[in-house]
Design a protein around this motif. Structure first.
Motif, mmCIF file in Angstrom:
data_model
loop_
_atom_site.group_PDB
_atom_site.id
_atom_site.type_symbol
_atom_site.label_atom_id
_atom_site.label_comp_id
_atom_site.label_asym_id
_atom_site.label_seq_id
_atom_site.Cartn_x
_atom_site.Cartn_y
_atom_site.Cartn_z
ATOM 1 N N LYS A 1 0.809 -1.210 0.000
ATOM 2 C CA LYS A 1 0.000 0.000 0.000
ATOM 3 C C LYS A 1 0.844 1.262 0.000
ATOM 4 C CE LYS A 1 -2.623 -0.202 3.564
ATOM 5 N NZ LYS A 1 -3.683 -0.165 4.563
ATOM 6 N N LYS A 2 2.083 1.185 0.501
ATOM 7 C CA LYS A 2 2.929 2.371 0.602
ATOM 8 C C LYS A 2 3.911 2.410 -0.560
ATOM 9 C CE LYS A 2 5.547 5.070 3.940
ATOM 10 N NZ LYS A 2 6.025 5.139 5.321
ATOM 11 N N GLU A 28 -4.502 7.294 2.087
ATOM 12 C CA GLU A 28 -4.461 7.342 3.549
ATOM 13 C C GLU A 28 -3.499 8.414 4.027
ATOM 14 O OE1 GLU A 28 -3.398 3.607 5.310
ATOM 15 O OE2 GLU A 28 -5.366 2.753 4.953
ATOM 16 N N ARG A 29 -2.332 8.485 3.366
ATOM 17 C CA ARG A 29 -1.297 9.433 3.802
ATOM 18 C C ARG A 29 -0.401 9.785 2.627
ATOM 19 N NH1 ARG A 29 3.695 9.007 7.648
ATOM 20 N NH2 ARG A 29 3.681 11.111 8.474
ATOM 21 N N PHE A 44 6.363 9.922 -0.084
ATOM 22 C CA PHE A 44 5.701 8.640 0.076
ATOM 23 C C PHE A 44 4.191 8.845 -0.013
ATOM 24 C CE2 PHE A 44 9.622 8.765 2.459
ATOM 25 C CZ PHE A 44 10.282 7.639 1.974
ATOM 26 N N VAL A 45 3.521 7.876 -0.613
ATOM 27 C CA VAL A 45 2.061 7.903 -0.673
ATOM 28 C C VAL A 45 1.556 6.526 -0.254
ATOM 29 C CG1 VAL A 45 1.969 7.362 -3.148
ATOM 30 C CG2 VAL A 45 0.029 8.457 -2.067
ATOM 31 N N THR A 46 0.547 6.522 0.621
ATOM 32 C CA THR A 46 -0.055 5.282 1.094
ATOM 33 C C THR A 46 -1.515 5.281 0.678
ATOM 34 O OG1 THR A 46 1.421 5.292 3.000
ATOM 35 C CG2 THR A 46 -0.482 3.823 3.116
ATOM 36 N N ALA A 53 -2.790 1.136 -5.110
ATOM 37 C CA ALA A 53 -1.339 1.329 -5.089
ATOM 38 C C ALA A 53 -0.708 0.624 -6.284
ATOM 39 C CB ALA A 53 -0.752 0.801 -3.784
ATOM 40 N N TYR A 72 6.955 0.496 -5.305
ATOM 41 C CA TYR A 72 6.650 -0.033 -3.981
ATOM 42 C C TYR A 72 7.804 0.227 -3.030
ATOM 43 C CZ TYR A 72 2.449 -2.499 -5.369
ATOM 44 O OH TYR A 72 1.185 -2.786 -5.795
#
Length: 87
Positions: A1-2, A28-29, A44-46, A53, A72
């Motif tokens: 996911k991140k 999410e973040r 970073f993207v989550t 993702a 990833y």
């Protein structure tokens, strides 16, 4: 996911980057790494859903006139395993 996002223009802020990634799904973040308030050109993207993702890692990414990468983020264990497999 991140995911790791690299090669960003130092002019890109979190709002335009968030808008760009929202086309792939719910976030999410999202963080752009900075040093004394200045972007270091990566972040970073989550995503909430791992499928979103995965879709975000497909193809080329452009924001403004600059391309950037999206891959990833490996855990330390995954990175060691990959390094051993590459030898």
């Amino acid at each position: 996911k991140k995911l790791f996002v690299g090669g960003l223009s130092v002019k890109v802020g979190e709002i335009p980057l968030r808008k760009y990634f929202e086309q792939f799904g719910e976030i999410e973040r999202l963080v752009i790494v900075k040093d004394q308030g200045v972007s270091k050109g990566y972040g970073f993207v989550t995503f909430k859903d791992p499928k979103d993702a995965q879709r975000a890692t497909q193809g080329r990414h452009y924001l403004g006139d600059k391309s950037f990468s999206c891959t990833y983020l490996l855990t330390e264990k995954q990175a060691k395993k990959q390094t051993l497999a590459d030898k």
